[in-house]
Design an enzyme around this catalytic site. Structure first.
Site, PDB file in Angstrom:
ATOM      1  CB  CYS A 157      72.100  56.234  65.392  1.00  0.00           C
ATOM      2  SG  CYS A 157      72.762  55.265  64.033  1.00  0.00           S
ATOM      3  CG  HIS A 194      75.310  57.515  67.972  1.00  0.00           C
ATOM      4  ND1 HIS A 194      75.447  56.138  68.015  1.00  0.00           N
ATOM      5  CD2 HIS A 194      75.204  57.845  66.657  1.00  0.00           C
ATOM      6  CE1 HIS A 194      75.404  55.665  66.782  1.00  0.00           C
ATOM      7  NE2 HIS A 194      75.262  56.680  65.936  1.00  0.00           N
ATOM      8  CG  ASN A 245      76.930  54.090  63.841  1.00  0.00           C
ATOM      9  OD1 ASN A 245      76.258  53.682  64.790  1.00  0.00           O
ATOM     10  ND2 ASN A 245      76.525  55.065  63.046  1.00  0.00           N
TER      11      ASN A 245
END
Ligand code: ACO
Length: 321
Positions: free
Chosen positions: A114, A248, A278
């Protein structure tokens, strides 16, 4: 005068296939209420069969190239953040390079889950500042759905597929514009709390995402607040100077918790996690592109980009847009 990487433009792409929480709840033991309350996620986009990470990456890249108003042939390097490459090798970056018709310069993937976009951006920024190229294409692209165990409701509801990209140009400037600084960290001791349980060397399979959600959550809020403070201190700025946090997009509660720790108003946080869940390395450029296209982010604004992911890895970049 200093050599800096200026962001000339951005672009993003989400696969057409959009799956709402309600639709997911028909095949997974979950509910729209649970997912929205715990994460803020309302839907995710999933790549169709045969639709690859390189396809999403190319589409986002072409939009960024158009937005930047450059010729494709001006690109000297491509750095692509992904944990879901098309193949174990070659890199997805070289596939995108070929699809864009580029045969000069170089292309490579970086893998920081990520945090992939932060690592890709910092890598490109450092190459440009070292004079090894003038124009960089930086991409975050994922088909994270391919790593999910669709019977594990604690993980499969959280992720989606997508891509985002920016074009960087090295320019001599005496003004503080473009990427002001980048800050990367990792701590491999915590690798087991967020891991894919397979891989070419370990199992000769791709494996599935496994996560200790509560522990990841705790690390995220602490590490993200610290790495934002580090970026501000390095530039002699305070959190009051920030116009936009472009984080993020993992979970709305992580975004809120980090902003609160930094005493930054929630109005200054760009939130898109509700629309695409996500998307790992793709999520920062997806959020950036959304806020640039709708006019929230304007030239001269001070942005802080930040991410944390498996590894653990985390990082930030302070940017004068
Ligand atoms: N639907 C319904 N119920 C569920 C679901 C689901 N999808 N998933 C778990 N549950 C249940 C659990 O089984 C548990 O039930 P029990 O109490 O009967 O045992 C209950 O919900 C609560 O589960 P918890 O794990 O305690 O839920 P929590 O409040 O911690 O939320 C979550 C889970 C959303 C994963 C949270 O921990 C989180 O967001 N962690 C961060 C993880 C993350 O974002 N990772 C992304 C990668 S890292 C990064 O990007 C920063």
């Amino acid at each position: 005068m200093a050599l800096r990487s200026k962001i000339l433009g951005c672009g993003s792409y989400l696969p057409e296939n959009c799956v709402t929480n309600g639709e997911l709840a028909k095949t997974v033991d979950t509910s729209d209420d649970w997912i929205v309350a715990r994460t803020g996620i309302k839907q995710r986009h999933l790549a169709q069969e045969g639709e690859l990470t390189s396809d999403l990456a190319r589409k986002a890249a072409l939009k960024a190239i158009e937005h930047a108003g450059i010729d494709i042939q001006e690109i000297d390097l491509i750095i692509l953040g992904t944990t879901t490459p098309d193949n174990t090798f070659p890199s997805t970056a070289t596939k995108v390079q070929a699809q864009l018709g580029l045969t000069h310069g170089f292309a490579m993937d970086v893998q920081a889950v990520c945090s992939g976009f932060m690592y890709a951006l910092a890598t490109a920024d450092n190459f440009l500042k070292a004079g090894q190229g003038k124009t960089a294409l930086v991409i975050g692209a994922e088909t994270f759905s391919r790593l999910l165990d669709w019977e594990d409701r604690t993980t499969c509801v959280l992720f989606g597929d997508g891509a985002g990209a920016v074009i960087l140009r090295a320019e001599e400037s005496d003004e503080s514009v473009g990427i002001l600084s980048t800050h990367l960290h990792s701590d491999g001791r915590h690798q087991d709390i967020l891991i894919v349980d397979g891989g070419p060397s370990l199992t000769q399979t791709t494996g599935h995402v496994r996560m200790a959600g509560k522990e990841v959550f705790r690390h995220a809020v602490v590490n993200l607040a610290e790495v934002v403070k580090e970026a501000l201190e390095a530039n002699g700025l305070s959190s009051d100077d920030i116009d936009w946090i472009v984080p993020h997009q993992a979970n709305k509660r992580i975004l809120d918790g980090t902003a609160k720790k930094l005493k930054i108003s929630a109005d200054k946080v760009v939130v898109t996690v509700d629309k695409h869940a996500n998307t790992s390395a793709a999520s920062i450029p997806l959020a950036l592109d959304a806020a640039v296209q709708d006019g929230r982010i304007k030239r001269g604004d001070l942005l802080i980009l930040e991410a944390m992911g498996g590894g653990l890895t985390w990082g930030s970049a302070l940017v004068r847009w």
